[in-house]
Design a protein around this motif. Structure first.
Motif, PDB file in Angstrom:
ATOM      1  N   HIS A 131      35.078 -67.555-108.653  1.00 61.72           N
ATOM      2  CA  HIS A 131      35.323 -67.198-109.959  1.00 61.72           C
ATOM      3  C   HIS A 131      34.136 -66.553-110.801  1.00 61.72           C
ATOM      4  O   HIS A 131      34.108 -65.412-110.934  1.00 61.72           O
ATOM      5  N   VAL A 132      32.840 -67.012-110.700  1.00 58.08           N
ATOM      6  CA  VAL A 132      31.635 -66.350-110.969  1.00 58.08           C
ATOM      7  C   VAL A 132      31.207 -65.095-110.268  1.00 58.08           C
ATOM      8  O   VAL A 132      30.781 -64.279-110.896  1.00 58.08           O
ATOM      9  N   ARG A 137      30.646 -59.453-110.449  1.00 65.38           N
ATOM     10  CA  ARG A 137      30.829 -58.027-109.866  1.00 65.38           C
ATOM     11  C   ARG A 137      31.494 -57.170-110.840  1.00 65.38           C
ATOM     12  O   ARG A 137      31.428 -56.247-110.852  1.00 65.38           O
ATOM     13  N   ALA A 138      32.503 -57.694-111.525  1.00 65.99           N
ATOM     14  CA  ALA A 138      33.646 -56.973-112.165  1.00 65.99           C
ATOM     15  C   ALA A 138      32.969 -56.692-113.863  1.00 65.99           C
ATOM     16  O   ALA A 138      33.266 -55.565-114.248  1.00 65.99           O
ATOM     17  N   MET A 139      31.797 -57.414-114.147  1.00 61.12           N
ATOM     18  CA  MET A 139      31.240 -56.984-115.337  1.00 61.12           C
ATOM     19  C   MET A 139      29.940 -56.849-115.366  1.00 61.12           C
ATOM     20  O   MET A 139      29.347 -55.904-115.614  1.00 61.12           O
ATOM     21  N   PHE A 140      28.929 -57.727-115.136  1.00 57.77           N
ATOM     22  CA  PHE A 140      27.779 -57.743-115.345  1.00 57.77           C
ATOM     23  C   PHE A 140      27.057 -56.810-114.311  1.00 57.77           C
ATOM     24  O   PHE A 140      25.870 -56.305-114.715  1.00 57.77           O
ATOM     25  N   ASP A 141      27.310 -56.861-112.923  1.00 61.47           N
ATOM     26  CA  ASP A 141      26.591 -55.769-112.105  1.00 61.47           C
ATOM     27  C   ASP A 141      26.823 -54.672-112.597  1.00 61.47           C
ATOM     28  O   ASP A 141      26.260 -53.502-112.180  1.00 61.47           O
ATOM     29  N   SER A 145      20.704 -54.389-118.253  1.00 63.82           N
ATOM     30  CA  SER A 145      20.477 -55.669-119.149  1.00 63.82           C
ATOM     31  C   SER A 145      20.420 -55.386-120.542  1.00 63.82           C
ATOM     32  O   SER A 145      21.106 -56.222-121.389  1.00 63.82           O
ATOM     33  N   GLY A 146      20.349 -54.182-121.154  1.00 63.38           N
ATOM     34  CA  GLY A 146      20.368 -53.691-122.471  1.00 63.38           C
ATOM     35  C   GLY A 146      21.895 -53.652-122.659  1.00 63.38           C
ATOM     36  O   GLY A 146      22.176 -54.151-123.968  1.00 63.38           O
ATOM     37  N   GLN A 147      22.780 -53.104-121.771  1.00 60.46           N
ATOM     38  CA  GLN A 147      24.351 -53.099-122.288  1.00 60.46           C
ATOM     39  C   GLN A 147      24.739 -54.562-122.281  1.00 60.46           C
ATOM     40  O   GLN A 147      25.706 -54.443-123.252  1.00 60.46           O
ATOM     41  N   VAL A 148      24.361 -55.410-121.587  1.00 56.12           N
ATOM     42  CA  VAL A 148      24.819 -56.774-121.495  1.00 56.12           C
ATOM     43  C   VAL A 148      24.302 -57.389-122.855  1.00 56.12           C
ATOM     44  O   VAL A 148      25.467 -58.155-123.392  1.00 56.12           O
ATOM     45  N   ARG A 149      23.019 -57.164-123.348  1.00 55.89           N
ATOM     46  CA  ARG A 149      22.763 -57.347-124.704  1.00 55.89           C
ATOM     47  C   ARG A 149      23.452 -56.826-125.860  1.00 55.89           C
ATOM     48  O   ARG A 149      23.966 -57.567-126.697  1.00 55.89           O
ATOM     49  N   GLN A 150      23.761 -55.584-125.699  1.00 56.35           N
ATOM     50  CA  GLN A 150      24.355 -55.034-126.918  1.00 56.35           C
ATOM     51  C   GLN A 150      26.013 -55.682-126.833  1.00 56.35           C
ATOM     52  O   GLN A 150      26.583 -55.773-127.686  1.00 56.35           O
ATOM     53  N   LEU A 151      26.625 -55.545-125.558  1.00 55.93           N
ATOM     54  CA  LEU A 151      27.985 -56.106-125.282  1.00 55.93           C
ATOM     55  C   LEU A 151      28.142 -57.561-126.115  1.00 55.93           C
ATOM     56  O   LEU A 151      29.005 -57.822-126.743  1.00 55.93           O
TER      57      LEU A 151
END
Length: 175
Positions: A131-132, A137-141, A145-151
């Motif tokens: 699951h992780v 793969r589906a999201m964080f990859d 890192s900036g987009q992850v923080r913004q999201l």
């Protein structure tokens, strides 16, 4: 109050619907499309690999992280944002699989606790890596890192604005 005929009052309700502009419509449709695909992808993976839907996995995770691996049913429904009826059905299925057990609440004879069994914990531990990996793969990859923080900031802002307040709210876990 301004005497300018073109000035708009900020305290007056809008005269009609505040339609989305083209950019907002594009973003909204992209959000709905992406979340629908993500939900479906996660659900299919968990059904295939662990024999459970994503919502059941979420319930097992909550129980695994709770003190003593147990939560009151009302708290479990509230955290999962589902109706008590849907939770009762889900817990019945999880009980049938031997993954969860219901126990009467010692402090409130009307309440029940859901308890994660050793078998349920074992299934969760088996399901978690796949699951992780899929979430990664589906999201964080796909994001910097900036987009992850913004999201994260964006989703927290949206959630904070939607968090129910007051006792009169029509909340799923109270139905």
């Amino acid at each position: 109050m301004s005497t300018d005929k073109n000035a708009t009052r900020t305290d007056a309700p809008p005269a009609g619907p505040r339609w989305l502009n083209d950019e907002e419509q594009r973003v909204w449709r992209a959000y709905v499309h992406a979340t629908t695909l993500l939900d479906d992808t996660l659900d299919r993976q968990l059904q295939r690999d662990a024999g459970m839907p994503h919502v059941y996995y979420g319930l097992l995770v909550q129980l695994a992280q709770a003190p003593g691996r147990k939560l009151r049913m009302t708290e479990l429904a509230k955290n999962a944002k589902i109706t008590r009826s849907r939770l009762s059905h889900a817990v019945a299925r999880l009980e049938k699989n031997g993954w969860v057990r219901r126990q009467d609440c010692p402090s409130d004879k009307r309440g029940q606790n859901a308890f994660l069994t050793e078998e349920g914990y074992r299934i969760l531990v088996q399901a978690a890596p796949g699951h992780v990996e899929l979430v990664r793969r589906a999201m964080f990859d796909r994001l910097s890192s900036g987009q992850v923080r913004q999201l994260g900031e964006i989703m927290c802002t949206i959630a904070d604005g939607l968090e129910p307040t007051g006792t009169g709210a029509d909340l799923p876990w109270l139905r």
